[in-house]
Design a protein around this motif. Structure first.
Motif, PDB file in Angstrom:
ATOM      1  N   LYS A  84       0.818  -1.209   0.000  1.00 61.35           N
ATOM      2  CA  LYS A  84       0.000   0.000   0.000  1.00 61.35           C
ATOM      3  C   LYS A  84       0.850   1.257   0.000  1.00 61.35           C
ATOM      4  O   LYS A  84       0.407   2.324  -0.410  1.00 61.35           O
ATOM      5  CB  LYS A  84      -0.921  -0.003   1.215  1.00 61.35           C
ATOM      6  CG  LYS A  84      -1.895  -1.180   1.255  1.00 61.35           C
ATOM      7  CD  LYS A  84      -2.752  -1.122   2.504  1.00 61.35           C
ATOM      8  CE  LYS A  84      -3.720  -2.303   2.539  1.00 61.35           C
ATOM      9  NZ  LYS A  84      -3.008  -3.602   2.656  1.00 61.35           N
ATOM     10  N   SER A  85       2.081   1.146   0.482  1.00 64.48           N
ATOM     11  CA  SER A  85       2.972   2.302   0.505  1.00 64.48           C
ATOM     12  C   SER A  85       4.409   1.814   0.543  1.00 64.48           C
ATOM     13  O   SER A  85       4.683   0.657   0.839  1.00 64.48           O
ATOM     14  CB  SER A  85       2.683   3.185   1.725  1.00 64.48           C
ATOM     15  OG  SER A  85       2.982   2.486   2.932  1.00 64.48           O
ATOM     16  N   LYS A 144      -1.980  -1.404  -9.766  1.00 67.01           N
ATOM     17  CA  LYS A 144      -2.192  -1.551  -8.331  1.00 67.01           C
ATOM     18  C   LYS A 144      -1.017  -1.016  -7.514  1.00 67.01           C
ATOM     19  O   LYS A 144      -1.163  -0.689  -6.336  1.00 67.01           O
ATOM     20  CB  LYS A 144      -2.424  -3.026  -7.999  1.00 67.01           C
ATOM     21  CG  LYS A 144      -3.682  -3.597  -8.626  1.00 67.01           C
ATOM     22  CD  LYS A 144      -3.753  -5.109  -8.440  1.00 67.01           C
ATOM     23  CE  LYS A 144      -4.948  -5.704  -9.163  1.00 67.01           C
ATOM     24  NZ  LYS A 144      -4.965  -7.174  -9.106  1.00 67.01           N
ATOM     25  N   THR A 198      -0.235   3.460  -6.202  1.00 67.18           N
ATOM     26  CA  THR A 198      -0.460   4.148  -4.927  1.00 67.18           C
ATOM     27  C   THR A 198       0.783   4.108  -4.060  1.00 67.18           C
ATOM     28  O   THR A 198       1.157   5.105  -3.427  1.00 67.18           O
ATOM     29  CB  THR A 198      -1.641   3.512  -4.183  1.00 67.18           C
ATOM     30  OG1 THR A 198      -2.814   3.640  -4.985  1.00 67.18           O
ATOM     31  CG2 THR A 198      -1.873   4.194  -2.839  1.00 67.18           C
ATOM     32  N   LYS A 229       3.129   6.641  -5.058  1.00 63.49           N
ATOM     33  CA  LYS A 229       2.577   7.997  -4.956  1.00 63.49           C
ATOM     34  C   LYS A 229       2.367   8.604  -6.340  1.00 63.49           C
ATOM     35  O   LYS A 229       2.500   9.811  -6.551  1.00 63.49           O
ATOM     36  CB  LYS A 229       3.464   8.905  -4.091  1.00 63.49           C
ATOM     37  CG  LYS A 229       3.802   8.324  -2.727  1.00 63.49           C
ATOM     38  CD  LYS A 229       4.587   9.290  -1.878  1.00 63.49           C
ATOM     39  CE  LYS A 229       5.173   8.605  -0.665  1.00 63.49           C
ATOM     40  NZ  LYS A 229       4.200   7.878   0.161  1.00 63.49           N
ATOM     41  N   ASP A 261      -0.546   8.343  -7.945  1.00 61.31           N
ATOM     42  CA  ASP A 261      -1.982   8.150  -8.119  1.00 61.31           C
ATOM     43  C   ASP A 261      -2.731   9.449  -8.391  1.00 61.31           C
ATOM     44  O   ASP A 261      -3.924   9.558  -8.158  1.00 61.31           O
ATOM     45  CB  ASP A 261      -2.569   7.434  -6.901  1.00 61.31           C
ATOM     46  CG  ASP A 261      -2.186   8.109  -5.582  1.00 61.31           C
ATOM     47  OD1 ASP A 261      -1.358   9.038  -5.619  1.00 61.31           O
ATOM     48  OD2 ASP A 261      -2.703   7.700  -4.541  1.00 61.31           O
TER      49      ASP A 261
END
Length: 617
Positions: A84-85, A574, A577, A580, A582
């Protein structure tokens, strides 16, 4: 069982507490050791480890390789493998070049030969020491000034180094002016400006109209030891493209300044390895006080230039050895003259501070030499086009029989050569008809790309472009009418195609995308990746590592165009994100054409400029 009986023999609470404390201390010690290693220079770690993501290897701090992206697409259970990060590297790594990081040389206890400049050559970190964090911009970073204004000024905050302005203050390299750095166009031997120097050289060579392109017959130039690339900057108005080359040495960040200005340039060194370009790529090589010892190791560096120059190519040498009369400079001049004479080069003109040599058009002079003459001719089995991680050779590369017979490269003048089928196509098994079809297809593809970006692209927002899998150069050729330049990258397994790129009057390099590219962070406005991810995945290299590398190379507000099979596109979308990226993206299923080897998707994404408050490691 014995083990069971021993475990049941602890009778007291004190002993239980003692063993618990020992176990806890041991675990804390291992945890400290692991995190200290993970965050050390040259190592990598994803913050997804803390959340227990299955996509990250907790032992080495790297991603688990996805050996089959099709399985990843089909199996929805793998969705958890997309982080996710990603953590942000410490600010001290804001100018990191992973394969040119001299700290790594010390950490790995390598022993490069400093005399031969090996410490400026590529030394890539092993997989377990790669960074797994995003490179932050320096404090106060701004979106770069747009071309053509950027030729003459850049934001000081983007490259906060002023050493060159002080050291070269009498040579007009660069001047600090408030929050900007200005470039008056001077150089070590052309204080009054590169534009005047270029005209003077054109007159020396009696080129028509004092234009350096000599009626389109000079197009590709190699500028060795280029400084901040003002020579290359002012050649552009002559329809000449110079590949400006310098290492990341004591002249701090000179190539970073050049790229920030929007000038074609790259990091490199004449050391022990061949430069990553095929033979017969340049019409002219230039050295203005480049401080290179051309006589070392039997003239091996001059022989590397000889490999790279086309038949009849020029070497422009502006240096004290060409004009000073003191004993040391006379000694160097005499030795250099003798060496180049044995290499069959001749002096074309010599005036004031400069001398121009030319190499022969054919093999005739080589064949007339005594067999014992040094340097020798290269073995007939030597491939002069091989350049990736290949050691230089102290020998002369002969022309092919076709070049010898035709007394030259057989190339059309610029700009006709951009679309004319070059003679060397037959060496890679491509017909003129296939070449023309490739050119047409890429013309259409680029039109479609720009339609996708039309709503967000701004005037002059794209200057530095990289085609990560350049094939025959069709993508770059299709951009010729736009005010951009393209670094055409030939992946190592198809490096033979790069000669076609240069024969079209374009520039490029060979590279292995399983490794980091030799450039500073934030140096390209657009990256084009056609089937690059599929290729590295088939070789067992990491998709995630390449995405993080692309983020390092790409400027904020820059675009990445990824054209690949749907499984790749699906996974990368996917991952945006975590990168960064997005802020804006476009995804389409393109029209099938003759270059489509499989179903393809096109994903275009834009990298955001981070907020000042974005946290770092």
């Amino acid at each position: 069982m014995k083990l069971k009986s021993e475990l049941s023999s602890f009778p007291t609470a004190n002993k239980l507490l003692k063993f618990a404390l020992i176990g806890l201390i041991g675990c804390l010690g291992l945890l400290c050791l692991y995190y200290g290693w993970s965050f050390g220079p040259g190592s990598r770690r994803s913050d997804e480890e803390a959340s227990g993501s299955d996509g990250v290897d907790p032992l080495f701090g790297g991603f688990v390789l996805h050996h089959d992206l099709d399985d990843l697409h089909d199996d929805q259970e793998h969705n958890s493998e997309v982080p996710k990060s990603l953590p942000i590297c410490d600010l001290r790594f804001s100018e990191l070049i992973p394969c040119l990081d001299r700290n790594l040389i010390y950490q790995l206890r390598l022993k490069p030969n400093l005399t031969l400049m090996e410490h400026y050559e590529r030394h890539c970190p092993p997989p377990e020491r790669r960074y797994n964090c995003l490179i932050p911009p320096p404090l106060g970073y701004k979106i770069p000034i747009r071309w053509p204004a950027s030729r003459d000024e850049v934001w000081k905050a983007n490259i906060p180094h002023t050493h060159l302005a002080q050291e070269k203050s009498d040579q007009n390299w660069m001047v600090v002016n408030g929050d900007k750095i200005n470039f008056p166009g001077g150089g070590t031997h052309f204080h009054d400006g590169a534009d005047k120097y270029i005209v003077a050289l054109s007159r020396m060579l009696k080129f028509p109209g004092d234009k350096f392109n000599n009626g389109g017959n000079i197009r590709n130039v190699l500028d060795v030891g280029c400084g901040v690339a003002s020579f290359g900057a002012y050649l552009l108005s002559h329809d000449v493209i110079a590949l400006s080359l310098a290492p990341n040495d004591v002249h701090e960040n000179q190539i970073q300044f050049a790229l920030e200005r929007g000038i074609p340039s790259t990091l490199g060194i004449l050391g022990t390895k061949r430069l990553t370009y095929p033979s017969r790529s340049f019409e002219l090589a230039h050295c203005s006080r480049c401080r290179i010892d051309w006589l070392q190791r039997d003239g091996i560096l001059l022989l590397e230039l000889d490999r790279l120059l086309r038949p009849g190519g020029y070497f422009v040498y502006t240096s004290p050895e060409a004009y000073a009369n003191d004993p040391e400079n006379r000694r160097i001049w005499n030795a250099m003259y003798d060496l180049l004479k044995r290499m069959c080069w001749r002096v074309v003109t010599k005036k004031e501070q400069s001398v121009v040599w030319a190499k022969p058009l054919t093999n005739s002079c080589y064949l007339k030499r005594d067999s014992r003459t040094r340097p020798p001719l290269c073995d007939s089995k030597d491939d002069p086009d091989a350049s990736w991680n290949v050691s230089m050779k102290a020998c002369i590369s002969r022309y092919t029989s076709k070049m010898h017979k035709e007394k030259g490269s057989g190339l059309a003048p610029w700009p006709q050569r951009l679309t004319a089928a070059p003679p060397r196509l037959e060496e890679i098994g491509v017909s003129p008809e296939e070449f023309q079809e490739d050119t047409s297809i890429w013309h259409f593809r680029v039109i479609e790309y720009w339609k996708q970006m039309k709503s967000v692209i701004q005037k002059n927002s794209i200057r530095n472009v990289m085609d990560m899998n350049s094939y025959l150069g069709g993508f770059a050729a299709a951009l010729n009418e736009k005010d951009v330049w393209v670094m055409n990258v030939a992946p190592v397994h198809v490096s033979a195609r790069l000669k076609i790129i240069f024969d079209r009057g374009l520039i490029g390099t060979v590279h292995d995308w399983c490794e980091a590219f030799s450039t500073y962070p934030r140096t390209y406005d657009l990256l084009h990746a056609w089937e690059v991810f599929s290729e590295i995945d088939e070789r067992g290299c990491s998709t995630e590592d390449l995405l993080i590398e692309m983020d390092r190379i790409l400027r904020p507000d820059g675009f990445a165009i990824i054209r690949d099979k749907p499984a790749v596109i699906n996974y990368i979308r996917k991952f945006l994100t975590a990168l960064k990226w997005d802020g804006w993206l476009s995804e389409v299923e393109p029209r099938v054409d003759a270059l489509s080897s499989r179903d393809e998707g096109v994903l275009i994404a834009r990298k955001k400029l981070w907020d000042e408050g974005t946290s770092v490691m």
